[in-house]
Design an enzyme around this catalytic site. Structure first.
Site, mmCIF file in Angstrom:
data_model
loop_
_atom_site.group_PDB
_atom_site.id
_atom_site.type_symbol
_atom_site.label_atom_id
_atom_site.label_comp_id
_atom_site.label_asym_id
_atom_site.label_seq_id
_atom_site.Cartn_x
_atom_site.Cartn_y
_atom_site.Cartn_z
ATOM 1 N N ARG A 2 0.746 -1.390 0.027
ATOM 2 C CA ARG A 2 0.141 -0.094 0.080
ATOM 3 C C ARG A 2 0.789 1.353 0.063
ATOM 4 O O ARG A 2 2.088 1.236 0.561
ATOM 5 C CB ARG A 2 -0.733 0.029 1.394
ATOM 6 C CG ARG A 2 -1.392 1.329 1.606
ATOM 7 C CD ARG A 2 -2.762 1.288 2.314
ATOM 8 N NE ARG A 2 -2.559 2.301 3.440
ATOM 9 C CZ ARG A 2 -2.562 3.402 3.287
ATOM 10 N NH1 ARG A 2 -2.623 4.289 2.193
ATOM 11 N NH2 ARG A 2 -2.651 4.232 4.450
ATOM 12 N N ARG A 6 3.625 6.396 -3.191
ATOM 13 C CA ARG A 6 4.001 7.690 -2.600
ATOM 14 C C ARG A 6 5.405 7.838 -2.664
ATOM 15 O O ARG A 6 5.966 9.036 -2.758
ATOM 16 C CB ARG A 6 3.732 7.662 -1.352
ATOM 17 C CG ARG A 6 2.085 7.985 -1.013
ATOM 18 C CD ARG A 6 1.992 8.567 0.450
ATOM 19 N NE ARG A 6 2.196 7.566 1.446
ATOM 20 C CZ ARG A 6 2.295 7.722 2.522
ATOM 21 N NH1 ARG A 6 1.907 8.850 3.068
ATOM 22 N NH2 ARG A 6 2.494 6.647 3.582
ATOM 23 N N ARG A 15 -0.026 13.382 -9.303
ATOM 24 C CA ARG A 15 -0.942 13.558 -8.267
ATOM 25 C C ARG A 15 -1.132 14.896 -7.608
ATOM 26 O O ARG A 15 -1.997 15.219 -7.201
ATOM 27 C CB ARG A 15 -0.631 12.426 -7.077
ATOM 28 C CG ARG A 15 -0.760 12.984 -5.838
ATOM 29 C CD ARG A 15 -2.143 12.212 -5.063
ATOM 30 N NE ARG A 15 -2.541 12.390 -3.602
ATOM 31 C CZ ARG A 15 -3.127 13.801 -3.290
ATOM 32 N NH1 ARG A 15 -3.461 14.425 -4.084
ATOM 33 N NH2 ARG A 15 -3.236 13.717 -2.034
ATOM 34 N N ASP A 51 -9.293 5.224 -1.053
ATOM 35 C CA ASP A 51 -9.056 5.308 0.486
ATOM 36 C C ASP A 51 -10.337 4.679 1.068
ATOM 37 O O ASP A 51 -11.578 4.712 0.739
ATOM 38 C CB ASP A 51 -8.940 6.695 0.953
ATOM 39 C CG ASP A 51 -8.328 6.593 2.292
ATOM 40 O OD1 ASP A 51 -7.062 6.655 2.335
ATOM 41 O OD2 ASP A 51 -9.150 6.908 3.178
ATOM 42 N N TYR A 126 -12.382 5.865 13.268
ATOM 43 C CA TYR A 126 -12.174 7.523 12.509
ATOM 44 C C TYR A 126 -13.232 8.112 13.097
ATOM 45 O O TYR A 126 -13.514 9.382 13.302
ATOM 46 C CB TYR A 126 -12.084 7.330 11.148
ATOM 47 C CG TYR A 126 -10.563 6.907 10.603
ATOM 48 C CD1 TYR A 126 -9.388 7.779 11.254
ATOM 49 C CD2 TYR A 126 -10.389 5.783 10.276
ATOM 50 C CE1 TYR A 126 -8.263 7.217 10.801
ATOM 51 C CE2 TYR A 126 -9.051 5.277 9.879
ATOM 52 C CZ TYR A 126 -7.766 5.968 10.020
ATOM 53 O OH TYR A 126 -6.625 5.722 9.772
HETATM 54 O O1 1CP Z 1 -1.212 2.218 -2.270
HETATM 55 C C1 1CP Z 1 -2.079 3.089 -2.573
HETATM 56 O O2 1CP Z 1 -2.031 4.262 -2.682
HETATM 57 C C2 1CP Z 1 -3.606 2.568 -2.550
HETATM 58 C C3 1CP Z 1 -4.593 3.290 -2.268
HETATM 59 C C4 1CP Z 1 -4.847 3.288 -0.558
HETATM 60 C C5 1CP Z 1 -5.174 2.485 0.145
HETATM 61 C C6 1CP Z 1 -5.222 1.116 0.019
HETATM 62 C C7 1CP Z 1 -4.868 4.806 0.000
HETATM 63 C C8 1CP Z 1 -4.561 6.101 -0.434
HETATM 64 N N1 1CP Z 1 -5.419 4.462 1.172
HETATM 65 C C9 1CP Z 1 -5.702 3.187 1.323
HETATM 66 C C10 1CP Z 1 -6.177 2.520 2.464
HETATM 67 C C11 1CP Z 1 -6.178 3.156 3.918
HETATM 68 N N2 1CP Z 1 -6.419 4.448 4.064
HETATM 69 C C12 1CP Z 1 -6.084 2.366 5.170
HETATM 70 C C13 1CP Z 1 -5.880 1.089 5.387
HETATM 71 C C14 1CP Z 1 -4.399 0.472 5.149
HETATM 72 C C15 1CP Z 1 -3.198 1.121 5.862
HETATM 73 O O3 1CP Z 1 -3.448 0.955 7.214
HETATM 74 O O4 1CP Z 1 -2.293 1.356 5.273
HETATM 75 C C16 1CP Z 1 -6.115 3.490 6.189
HETATM 76 C C17 1CP Z 1 -5.873 3.203 7.672
HETATM 77 C C18 1CP Z 1 -6.209 4.816 5.512
HETATM 78 C C19 1CP Z 1 -6.556 6.157 6.281
HETATM 79 C C20 1CP Z 1 -5.357 6.990 5.692
HETATM 80 N N3 1CP Z 1 -5.481 7.670 4.478
HETATM 81 C C21 1CP Z 1 -4.349 7.443 6.231
HETATM 82 C C22 1CP Z 1 -3.942 6.558 7.673
HETATM 83 C C23 1CP Z 1 -3.987 7.712 8.932
HETATM 84 C C24 1CP Z 1 -3.839 7.228 10.366
HETATM 85 O O5 1CP Z 1 -4.638 6.848 11.011
HETATM 86 O O6 1CP Z 1 -2.706 7.040 10.584
HETATM 87 C C25 1CP Z 1 -3.588 8.342 5.707
HETATM 88 C C26 1CP Z 1 -2.264 8.827 5.833
HETATM 89 C C27 1CP Z 1 -4.562 8.620 4.430
HETATM 90 C C28 1CP Z 1 -4.261 9.298 3.142
HETATM 91 C C29 1CP Z 1 -3.933 8.356 1.923
HETATM 92 N N4 1CP Z 1 -4.530 7.530 1.485
HETATM 93 C C30 1CP Z 1 -3.881 7.112 0.575
HETATM 94 C C31 1CP Z 1 -2.722 7.758 0.262
HETATM 95 C C32 1CP Z 1 -1.700 7.585 -0.810
HETATM 96 C C33 1CP Z 1 -2.732 8.625 1.226
HETATM 97 C C34 1CP Z 1 -1.392 9.708 1.608
HETATM 98 C C35 1CP Z 1 -1.472 11.036 1.301
HETATM 99 C C36 1CP Z 1 -1.329 11.160 -0.228
HETATM 100 O O7 1CP Z 1 -0.587 10.658 -0.968
HETATM 101 O O8 1CP Z 1 -2.340 12.019 -0.763
#
Ligand code: 1CP
Length: 328
Positions: A2, A6, A15, A51, A126
């Protein structure tokens, strides 16, 4: 892996720094972002660029994804009236853009696409905390103080996850992954009482689709036996437990996914390859291991190092003495 994207300069270029929920809502862009890590690394599956909070935003729960932090809820859930804000998901209408992304990727991608959803416990955390949390105090307080309300919340979240996953598979996803990232914060007894039933509803509810179901969590070493009862075909394991020990806890008939520590990928490449080999060796020669990191790729990871991890995994031949020697 995952968030593999990034770490990629091409991801950051495409992005930009706009709102991630807006990027997810543009199917052509989201499809291109999904495919970037596949093209760069030659990994064996793609994970949809979306997400876990997308279905919540789609039914009108006010949620933003704040850069460097994660999902933030406008008005956190506190009272029985808040249940009304969790209306049923109508995927074709509410997630039209996501399903279009799935169709584009499934049509273009040479490897299977993994669709996904947030597990009820993690999504509820959340909603109740209002954002990312370290100790999940409000969530745990609510589940113990008002178990009936808690069960109604997670049951509705299960229906939302189920509808979303079914629609993703109908649109062309070849596997589904249920992300219960924060389940590891629970004791086994609380997991069994307050998280497992709703996750089971989602996993068993996707059983007739004929696609592999992956059940992911972090810090779940003490929960693996319970997680294996939830109905998935594959159980994710993080780096805190060896895959060998995890297999014993999960039991026969299921595959494991994991479990390289993402932080290890910041070390010099020789060390990373050694640690990768240890994971492969630890998984044993038996079928049923999906190599992965135990959690998401850290953004500062060198893409060249990840490319070598993928190469090492593809070159691995279980049971050969050279491979096994390297893993010792
Ligand atoms: O690999 C990928 O980019 C696939 C897309 C993807 C996935 C599978 C994103 C995009 N989010 C997720 C799942 C997700 N989102 C989970 C479950 C998996 C895991 O634990 O890693 C969770 C908990 C989230 C919630 C979330 N969204 C967080 C975690 C916050 C916390 O509580 O610590 C974060 C930082 C995001 C933002 C996000 N979502 C996705 C990306 C690439 C990002 C980072 C910011 C960005 O690049 O814009």
């Amino acid at each position: 892996m995952r968030q593999a994207g990034r770490s990629l300069p091409e991801y950051r270029r495409l992005r930009g720094d706009g709102d991630i929920l807006e990027a997810i809502a543009k199917p052509e862009l989201a499809a291109a972002l999904t495919l970037q890590p596949v093209r760069r690394y030659g990994v064996d599956a793609a994970i949809l660029f979306s997400d876990i909070v997308v279905p919540l935003a789609a039914i009108g729960v006010g949620v933003k994804v704040v850069a460097g932090r994660g999902p933030v809820i406008d008005r956190p859930f506190r009272a029985p009236e808040d249940l009304r804000r969790l209306r049923p998901l109508e995927p074709e209408a509410d997630l039209a853009h996501v399903l279009e992304t799935v169709r584009i990727v499934a049509g273009e991608c040479e490897v299977p696409l993994i669709g996904f959803a947030g597990a009820p416990f993690t999504l509820a955390s959340y909603l109740v905390e209002g954002g990312p949390s370290k100790n999940f105090a409000r969530t745990k307080a609510l589940m113990h103080a008002e178990p009936e309300l808690w069960h109604r919340i997670v049951d509705r979240l299960a229906d939302i996850a189920l509808a979303s996953l079914r629609a993703q598979v109908e649109a062309g996803a070849s596997a589904v992954q249920l992300f219960d990232s924060w389940a590891g914060s629970l004791s086994p007894a609380d997991y069994a009482a307050f998280a497992l039933p709703a996750s089971r509803k989602v996993l068993e509810g996707t059983g007739d689709l004929g696609v592999p179901r992956i059940h992911f969590g972090v810090g779940t070493g003490e929960l693996l036996g319970l997680m294996s009862e939830a109905g998935a075909d594959v159980v994710g394991v993080d780096w805190r437990v060896t895959l060998h020990a995890a297999r014993a806890r999960i039991g026969a008939g299921k595959a494991v996914q994991g479990n390289l520590d993402p932080a290890v990928c910041l070390a010099p490449v020789g060390v990373v390859i050694e640690e990768t080999t240890k994971v492969l060796f630890d998984a044993g020669g038996a079928p049923g291991h999906i190599f992965n990191l135990g959690h998401g790729v850290l953004p500062e990871t060198d893409p060249g190092v990840l490319a070598q991890v993928v190469e090492t995994v593809h070159a691995w031949q279980p049971g050969t003495s050279a491979s096994e020697e390297a893993g010792r």
